[in-house]
Design an enzyme around this catalytic site. Structure first.
Site, short mmCIF file in Angstrom:
data_model
loop_
_atom_site.label_atom_id
_atom_site.label_comp_id
_atom_site.label_asym_id
_atom_site.label_seq_id
_atom_site.Cartn_x
_atom_site.Cartn_y
_atom_site.Cartn_z
N GLY A 195 -18.68 -30.37 30.47
CA GLY A 195 -19.13 -31.81 30.70
C GLY A 195 -17.75 -32.75 30.98
O GLY A 195 -16.76 -32.39 31.33
N ASP A 196 -17.94 -34.25 30.62
CA ASP A 196 -17.07 -35.19 30.87
C ASP A 196 -15.49 -34.77 30.32
O ASP A 196 -14.44 -34.91 30.93
CB ASP A 196 -17.49 -36.50 30.49
CG ASP A 196 -18.08 -36.76 29.05
OD1 ASP A 196 -17.91 -35.61 28.50
OD2 ASP A 196 -18.28 -37.72 28.90
N ARG A 254 -20.53 -16.27 36.87
CA ARG A 254 -20.97 -14.99 37.60
C ARG A 254 -20.67 -15.47 39.04
O ARG A 254 -20.11 -14.63 40.00
CB ARG A 254 -22.22 -14.47 37.21
CG ARG A 254 -22.58 -13.63 38.14
CD ARG A 254 -24.24 -13.33 37.88
NE ARG A 254 -24.87 -12.22 38.74
CZ ARG A 254 -25.41 -12.80 40.02
NH1 ARG A 254 -25.50 -14.16 40.37
NH2 ARG A 254 -25.86 -11.86 40.72
N ALA A 289 -44.55 -39.06 24.72
CA ALA A 289 -44.36 -40.00 23.72
C ALA A 289 -44.59 -41.21 23.69
O ALA A 289 -44.84 -41.82 24.73
CB ALA A 289 -42.66 -39.73 23.43
N ARG A 332 -46.45 -32.09 18.03
CA ARG A 332 -47.72 -32.92 18.20
C ARG A 332 -49.10 -32.17 17.46
O ARG A 332 -49.72 -33.06 16.98
CB ARG A 332 -47.84 -32.97 19.78
CG ARG A 332 -49.21 -33.23 20.27
CD ARG A 332 -49.40 -34.86 20.31
NE ARG A 332 -48.47 -35.41 21.35
CZ ARG A 332 -48.39 -36.85 21.35
NH1 ARG A 332 -48.97 -37.54 20.42
NH2 ARG A 332 -47.64 -37.23 22.54
N ASP A 378 -24.86 -36.25 31.91
CA ASP A 378 -24.41 -37.63 31.76
C ASP A 378 -23.24 -37.77 32.83
O ASP A 378 -22.52 -38.75 32.68
CB ASP A 378 -23.86 -38.11 30.29
CG ASP A 378 -23.10 -37.11 29.69
OD1 ASP A 378 -22.81 -36.07 30.54
OD2 ASP A 378 -22.47 -37.68 28.64
N THR A 424 -23.40 -29.63 31.15
CA THR A 424 -23.83 -30.15 29.85
C THR A 424 -25.30 -30.34 29.80
O THR A 424 -25.76 -31.11 30.83
CB THR A 424 -23.09 -31.43 29.71
OG1 THR A 424 -23.45 -32.10 28.57
CG2 THR A 424 -22.86 -32.43 30.79
N ARG A 457 -13.64 -27.08 21.86
CA ARG A 457 -13.40 -28.47 22.07
C ARG A 457 -11.71 -28.51 21.49
O ARG A 457 -11.41 -28.39 20.35
CB ARG A 457 -14.06 -29.49 21.34
CG ARG A 457 -15.65 -29.25 21.57
CD ARG A 457 -16.30 -30.47 20.91
NE ARG A 457 -17.70 -30.43 21.00
CZ ARG A 457 -18.41 -30.78 22.16
NH1 ARG A 457 -17.98 -31.28 23.28
NH2 ARG A 457 -19.73 -30.75 22.01
N GLY A 513 -18.95 -28.42 24.87
CA GLY A 513 -20.27 -28.07 24.19
C GLY A 513 -20.96 -26.99 25.33
O GLY A 513 -20.91 -27.23 26.48
N ASP A 557 -26.48 -32.66 28.36
CA ASP A 557 -26.70 -34.02 28.12
C ASP A 557 -26.75 -34.75 29.49
O ASP A 557 -27.31 -35.93 29.81
CB ASP A 557 -25.32 -34.84 27.71
CG ASP A 557 -25.23 -34.54 26.23
OD1 ASP A 557 -25.99 -33.93 25.57
OD2 ASP A 557 -24.11 -34.64 25.55
N ARG A 608 -25.39 -37.81 22.20
CA ARG A 608 -24.46 -38.56 21.48
C ARG A 608 -24.22 -39.70 22.24
O ARG A 608 -24.32 -40.73 21.64
CB ARG A 608 -23.00 -37.81 21.47
CG ARG A 608 -22.38 -38.07 20.27
CD ARG A 608 -20.90 -37.47 20.11
NE ARG A 608 -20.45 -36.52 21.11
CZ ARG A 608 -19.87 -35.42 20.77
NH1 ARG A 608 -19.41 -35.12 19.67
NH2 ARG A 608 -19.60 -34.55 21.62
N HIS A 656 -29.06 -28.01 17.38
CA HIS A 656 -28.57 -27.02 18.37
C HIS A 656 -29.19 -26.26 18.96
O HIS A 656 -29.00 -25.46 20.02
CB HIS A 656 -27.32 -26.14 17.86
CG HIS A 656 -26.02 -27.21 17.52
ND1 HIS A 656 -25.97 -28.08 16.76
CD2 HIS A 656 -24.81 -27.35 18.45
CE1 HIS A 656 -24.65 -28.73 16.87
NE2 HIS A 656 -24.18 -28.48 17.76
#
Ligand code: F6P
Length: 326
Positions: A105-106, A24, A190, A158, A133, A129, A75, A14, A131, A175, A256
């Site tokens: 990412g991972d 760069r 929130a 809001r 994570d 990423t 991917r 992603g 995420d 995810r 996205h």
């Protein structure tokens, strides 16, 4: 120690805002060392189909502030196979490319680890990423920009939520990770944050809603990570609406939009530092590691450790959501 002389760079998985800035920085640092940089297009798919082009310092002009990735991403199914990785290695070998930098990412960094393990080529991972994570870095490239996008959207939601006394469930990406949800939840005030890690139940949420009603709250925003429950906010919205009529419930899935846009200043700085650090690591003989930034220091962590160690949500942040949403 043989220093690398031809270094390929690819972006994979992603996309994340700041990937271009990292590319760069890597290409310019390679040129600074008077070595040759190569861009691989469409991630690992491009390694397999030999879509590899020489990049000089000027090839990466004016991409620092652009979202997406100039190299494009994918991917790759082919790269999941041993044969695919063999073809990828043969293509690098045929051009005399001796090292590989992977920005992603991972899953993407796991690919970098496998290339080193199976073919001995020095690889360096750069965490990118939205995420956030991965272990071994305080933040991954793209996270800050995605947060800014999500927070801007929730602020707008809001306004309308308050005008109608409604409950909004806003789904953000992640995810398998509640990192975006948790930080967005705090930054937007929130009522609750629903994450795959913490797995607050529907009963818990209803109790929180009832408390909000008693405390005369007029609007409620709940941030739901994409990976919460079976189907994120959509399912949760249906269940809540069946179980309580305290509030009219609406669901918004941000999707996205969180992956696009110009990288924030923080992501540009992070990407520039990590792109540079990846090349320096290669020059110093490092391999099979990810570069990260922890408390302003460049860190090296074995790729497998970065992708396999479990990352826990910040407990202080979880407590903040609880205490500040009364
Ligand atoms: O980039 C990571 C991520 O944003 C996840 O949070 C999300 O589930 C996934 O990518 C979606 O990716 P795709 O573009 O393949 O739908």
């Amino acid at each position: 120690m043989n220093q690398p002389s031809k270094i390929a760079v690819l972006t994979s998985g992603g996309d994340a805002p700041g990937m271009n800035a990292a590319l760069r920085a890597a290409v310019r640092t390679i040129s600074w060392h008077k070595k040759l940089a190569y861009g691989v297009y469409r991630g690992y798919d491009g390694l397999i189909s030999n879509d590899i082009k020489y990049l000089d310092a000027r090839s990466v002009n004016h991409i620092l502030g652009r979202g997406g990735t100039m190299l494009k991403s994918a991917r790759s199914e082919g790269f999941r196979t041993k044969e695919g990785r063999q073809t990828a290695f043969d293509n690098l070998n045929a051009q005399g490319i001796d090292s590989l930098i992977v920005i992603g990412g991972d899953g993407s960094l796991t690919g970098a680890h496998l290339m080193h393990e199976e073919h001995g080529i020095p690889t360096i991972g750069i965490p990118a990423t939205i995420d956030n994570d991965l272990m071994g870095t305080d933040e991954s490239i793209g996270f800050d920009t995605a947060l800014n996008t999500a927070v801007e959207a929730v602020d707008k939601i809001r306004d309308t939520a308050a005008s109608h006394n409604r409950l909004f469930l806003v789904e953000v990406m992640g995810r398998n990770s509640g990192e975006i949800a948790l930080a967005t939840g705090i930054a937007t005030g929130a009522l609750a944050v629903m994450t795959p890690e913490e797995d607050l139940s529907v009963d818990d949420l209803i109790q929180i809603l009832e408390r909000g009603r008693r405390n005369k709250k007029t609007s409620n925003i709940v941030i739901v990570a994409e990976g919460y429950g079976k189907n994120g906010a959509e399912d949760l919205g249906r269940v809540i609406q069946k179980r309580t009529d305290l509030y009219e419930t609406k669901v918004t899935v941000l999707g996205h939009i969180q992956r696009g846009g110009q990288p924030s200043v923080r992501d540009r700085l992070l990407a520039s530092e990590l792109g540079h650090a990846a090349v320096e690591a290669l020059m110093n003989g490092k391999k099979d590691i990810m570069v990260g930034l922890k408390q302003s220091n460049i860190e090296h962590i074995p790729i497998l450790e970065a992708v396999q160690s479990k990352k826990y949500l910040n407990p202080n942040y979880l407590q903040l959501v609880k205490e500040l949403s009364i």
